[in-house]
Design a protein around this motif. Structure first.
Motif, PDB file in Angstrom:
ATOM      1  N   GLY A   1       0.776  -1.231   0.000  1.00 27.44           N
ATOM      2  CA  GLY A   1       0.000   0.000   0.000  1.00 27.44           C
ATOM      3  C   GLY A   1       0.806   1.279   0.000  1.00 27.44           C
ATOM      4  N   HIS A   2       2.096   1.180  -0.298  1.00 26.05           N
ATOM      5  CA  HIS A   2       2.895   2.408  -0.330  1.00 26.05           C
ATOM      6  C   HIS A   2       2.442   3.336  -1.451  1.00 26.05           C
ATOM      7  N   ASP A   3       1.857   2.768  -2.490  1.00 22.31           N
ATOM      8  CA  ASP A   3       1.266   3.604  -3.544  1.00 22.31           C
ATOM      9  C   ASP A   3       0.154   4.468  -2.974  1.00 22.31           C
ATOM     10  N   GLY A   4      -0.660   3.890  -2.102  1.00 22.25           N
ATOM     11  CA  GLY A   4      -1.733   4.643  -1.459  1.00 22.25           C
ATOM     12  C   GLY A   4      -1.216   5.658  -0.458  1.00 22.25           C
ATOM     13  N   HIS A   5      -0.175   5.291   0.288  1.00 29.42           N
ATOM     14  CA  HIS A   5       0.398   6.228   1.255  1.00 29.42           C
ATOM     15  C   HIS A   5       0.916   7.476   0.534  1.00 29.42           C
ATOM     16  N   THR A   6       1.617   7.239  -0.590  1.00 29.32           N
ATOM     17  CA  THR A   6       2.127   8.350  -1.382  1.00 29.32           C
ATOM     18  C   THR A   6       0.996   9.221  -1.905  1.00 29.32           C
ATOM     19  N   ALA A   7      -0.056   8.584  -2.424  1.00 28.70           N
ATOM     20  CA  ALA A   7      -1.178   9.326  -2.994  1.00 28.70           C
ATOM     21  C   ALA A   7      -1.909  10.153  -1.938  1.00 28.70           C
ATOM     22  N   MET A   8      -2.082   9.596  -0.730  1.00 33.77           N
ATOM     23  CA  MET A   8      -2.762  10.342   0.333  1.00 33.77           C
ATOM     24  C   MET A   8      -1.976  11.591   0.716  1.00 33.77           C
ATOM     25  N   LEU A   9      -0.649  11.466   0.792  1.00 33.44           N
ATOM     26  CA  LEU A   9       0.149  12.624   1.149  1.00 33.44           C
ATOM     27  C   LEU A   9       0.155  13.657   0.021  1.00 33.44           C
ATOM     28  N   LEU A  10       0.127  13.191  -1.217  1.00 31.08           N
ATOM     29  CA  LEU A  10       0.011  14.128  -2.343  1.00 31.08           C
ATOM     30  C   LEU A  10      -1.336  14.847  -2.306  1.00 31.08           C
ATOM     31  N   GLY A  11      -2.395  14.126  -1.950  1.00 30.81           N
ATOM     32  CA  GLY A  11      -3.704  14.766  -1.825  1.00 30.81           C
ATOM     33  C   GLY A  11      -3.698  15.850  -0.766  1.00 30.81           C
ATOM     34  N   ALA A  12      -3.025  15.580   0.351  1.00 32.66           N
ATOM     35  CA  ALA A  12      -2.907  16.587   1.398  1.00 32.66           C
ATOM     36  C   ALA A  12      -2.077  17.774   0.918  1.00 32.66           C
ATOM     37  N   ALA A  13      -1.007  17.504   0.169  1.00 33.54           N
ATOM     38  CA  ALA A  13      -0.153  18.578  -0.346  1.00 33.54           C
ATOM     39  C   ALA A  13      -0.947  19.518  -1.238  1.00 33.54           C
ATOM     40  N   HIS A  14      -1.773  18.951  -2.116  1.00 34.76           N
ATOM     41  CA  HIS A  14      -2.569  19.752  -3.037  1.00 34.76           C
ATOM     42  C   HIS A  14      -3.513  20.680  -2.271  1.00 34.76           C
ATOM     43  N   TYR A  15      -4.106  20.167  -1.194  1.00 31.94           N
ATOM     44  CA  TYR A  15      -5.006  20.996  -0.393  1.00 31.94           C
ATOM     45  C   TYR A  15      -4.233  22.057   0.380  1.00 31.94           C
ATOM     46  N   LEU A  16      -3.150  21.647   1.034  1.00 36.91           N
ATOM     47  CA  LEU A  16      -2.428  22.559   1.914  1.00 36.91           C
ATOM     48  C   LEU A  16      -1.860  23.759   1.164  1.00 36.91           C
ATOM     49  N   VAL A  17      -1.383  23.553  -0.056  1.00 35.00           N
ATOM     50  CA  VAL A  17      -0.791  24.662  -0.789  1.00 35.00           C
ATOM     51  C   VAL A  17      -1.855  25.651  -1.262  1.00 35.00           C
ATOM     52  N   GLN A  18      -3.098  25.187  -1.382  1.00 35.11           N
ATOM     53  CA  GLN A  18      -4.176  26.053  -1.844  1.00 35.11           C
ATOM     54  C   GLN A  18      -5.021  26.618  -0.707  1.00 35.11           C
ATOM     55  N   HIS A  19      -5.269  25.801   0.315  1.00 33.35           N
ATOM     56  CA  HIS A  19      -6.220  26.193   1.359  1.00 33.35           C
ATOM     57  C   HIS A  19      -5.633  26.128   2.769  1.00 33.35           C
ATOM     58  N   GLY A  20      -4.396  25.679   2.909  1.00 32.42           N
ATOM     59  CA  GLY A  20      -3.842  25.441   4.226  1.00 32.42           C
ATOM     60  C   GLY A  20      -3.880  26.658   5.132  1.00 32.42           C
ATOM     61  N   ASP A  21      -4.407  26.450   6.329  1.00 35.34           N
ATOM     62  CA  ASP A  21      -4.534  27.528   7.314  1.00 35.34           C
ATOM     63  C   ASP A  21      -3.605  27.212   8.484  1.00 35.34           C
ATOM     64  N   PHE A  22      -2.343  27.627   8.366  1.00 30.32           N
ATOM     65  CA  PHE A  22      -1.382  27.354   9.429  1.00 30.32           C
ATOM     66  C   PHE A  22      -0.225  28.347   9.339  1.00 30.32           C
ATOM     67  N   ASP A  23       0.521  28.459  10.411  1.00 29.79           N
ATOM     68  CA  ASP A  23       1.669  29.353  10.492  1.00 29.79           C
ATOM     69  C   ASP A  23       2.893  28.505  10.825  1.00 29.79           C
ATOM     70  N   GLY A  24       3.692  28.202   9.817  1.00 27.13           N
ATOM     71  CA  GLY A  24       4.852  27.342  10.013  1.00 27.13           C
ATOM     72  C   GLY A  24       5.235  26.668   8.711  1.00 27.13           C
ATOM     73  N   THR A  25       6.042  25.630   8.817  1.00 28.41           N
ATOM     74  CA  THR A  25       6.503  24.899   7.637  1.00 28.41           C
ATOM     75  C   THR A  25       6.193  23.421   7.798  1.00 28.41           C
ATOM     76  N   VAL A  26       5.548  22.854   6.793  1.00 27.77           N
ATOM     77  CA  VAL A  26       5.283  21.419   6.791  1.00 27.77           C
ATOM     78  C   VAL A  26       6.176  20.778   5.737  1.00 27.77           C
TER      79      VAL A  26
END
Length: 399
Positions: free
Chosen positions: A102-127
């Motif tokens: 399932g490493h293909d899925g793990h990679t895809a889930m983190l990419l999905g989070a990346a796509h959201y965070l760069v557009q909508h991420g509400d935080f102060d710091g570095t991920v």
């Protein structure tokens, strides 16, 4: 279940990425196409990329605000040297290689989070989005650390996640403290003196010495190790001889040892060496013990585990978060990262296997099984977890 709508809307693209990676599996330290794909996606979304850590590792860097706080999220990328028996459209195109964990899925889930965070991420710091190579036996986490991961990407905590077949979809599992065992292997060569099988008195029979060692080792767990300390010692191979009428010169024992404690592991290794040495000496044989420590035990930090539990509960509710998961004797090299930084590793339910497309193999949908396939239903849930964890982390003082 509280999923983020932009992630839900983006799920078809995440699924497409996941299935593309599944169809093109790459073994440890060979993840060239996979890392290129990840880097290309991150770059296209406007996310700076750091490459080369661990050879094929990729780190995406998303910075918001002025805080110097840092957070690490890790996914693994590599496949297994297995032949896939599934026949659906996204089956492996590389014979003898398969994404059976399932490493293909793990990679895809983190990419999905990346796509959201760069557009909508509400935080102060570095991920720091850590796409790690070589989890399957290659210790890619250790190599990324050795190459300067935590120096180049300063973070105060790091988190990981793995799909878990048999746990229902929409459920998470975690436990503070030891959650996965250390992985260690041994090879013991007993050297005696060969002879004709009709003249055993002319020999020093290494097979009988090896058998005595193997039997005596079983007393280590039953008589030396505290019964409350979990450990497994498995002799998985015995090699000796090549003819029915010849007592060979040597015999070899091979196997593994797994524990949740370095102290217990030290005790077991010392006992194995002592028993092997004295047993061989008693029979006038010689012995060489090679003991290799591969992955340490994965130990979740209590504070970060409590924090992750709160994030999971906010998404799926209290009843769907098992906070008393029975630790597994399987191993995971994210343990190296948890030795360097506080953090937490969680399981996300992959279901029973009924999600698989027509054409899947007859075997169960278990990890490291040739009929396995990642459950794409997890994609928006896993990505939502990463996003919520990130946003809550930077709102919590030193989470």
């Amino acid at each position: 279940m509280e999923l983020l709508d932009p992630i839900v809307q983006f799920t078809p693209e995440i699924q497409k990425i996941r299935r593309d990676i599944h169809a093109h599996p790459e073994l440890c330290y060979e993840e060239l196409r996979t890392s290129d794909l990840i880097a290309a996606k991150l770059t296209a979304w406007g996310i700076p990329v750091l490459r080369g850590l661990g050879g094929t590792g990729v780190v995406g860097i998303i910075q918001r605000g002025t805080s110097n706080r840092g957070l690490g999220l890790r996914a693994d990328m590599d496949a297994l040297p297995m032949q896939e028996v599934n026949h659906f459209a996204h089956k492996s195109t590389h014979p003898g290689k398969m994404h059976a964990c399932g490493h293909d899925g793990h990679t895809a889930m983190l990419l999905g989070a990346a796509h959201y965070l760069v557009q909508h991420g509400d935080f102060d710091g570095t991920v720091y989005l850590i796409f790690q190579p070589a989890e399957e036996g290659g210790a890619g986490a250790r190599q990324m650390i050795a190459d300067g991961l935590f120096e180049q990407c300063p973070m105060e905590a790091v988190f990981g996640m793995h799909n878990w077949p048999g746990t229902p979809i929409g459920h998470f599992g975690v436990v503070a403290g030891p959650m996965m065992a250390s992985s260690n292997e041994f090879e013991v060569v007993v050297t005696g003196k060969g002879a004709h099988a009709a003249m055993p008195h002319m020999s020093i029979d290494p097979i009988m010495v090896a058998v005595q060692i193997a039997q005596s080792w079983q007393t280590i767990l039953s008589r030396n190790v505290n019964p409350l300390d979990t450990a497994v010692l498995s002799i998985t191979q015995i090699h000796a001889g090549s003819a029915t009428n010849v007592i060979p010169d040597d015999a070899t024992l091979i196997g593994t040892v797994r524990t949740f404690s370095t102290t217990v592991l030290d005790q077991i290794e010392a006992s194995m060496r002592r028993i092997a040495s004295h047993t061989a000496h008693a029979f006038d044989a010689r012995v060489e013990v090679r003991f290799k420590r591969n992955y340490p035990a994965l130990v979740n930090h209590p504070k970060q585990t409590d924090f992750a539990i709160g994030v999971m509960r906010s998404i799926v509710g209290d009843a769907a978060v098992n906070t008393a998961v029975v630790p597994t004797m399987g191993a995971e090299d994210f343990a190296f990262m948890l030795q360097e930084k506080p953090g937490c590793y969680v399981f996300i339910g992959n279901g029973e296997g009924d999600h698989r497309d027509a054409g899947h193999g007859l075997g169960p949908c278990n990890l490291h099984n040739p009929s396995y396939d990642f459950n794409d239903t997890l994609l928006p849930l896993g990505a939502t977890y990463w996003v919520r964890l990130t946003e809550q982390f930077f709102k919590t003082p030193h989470a």
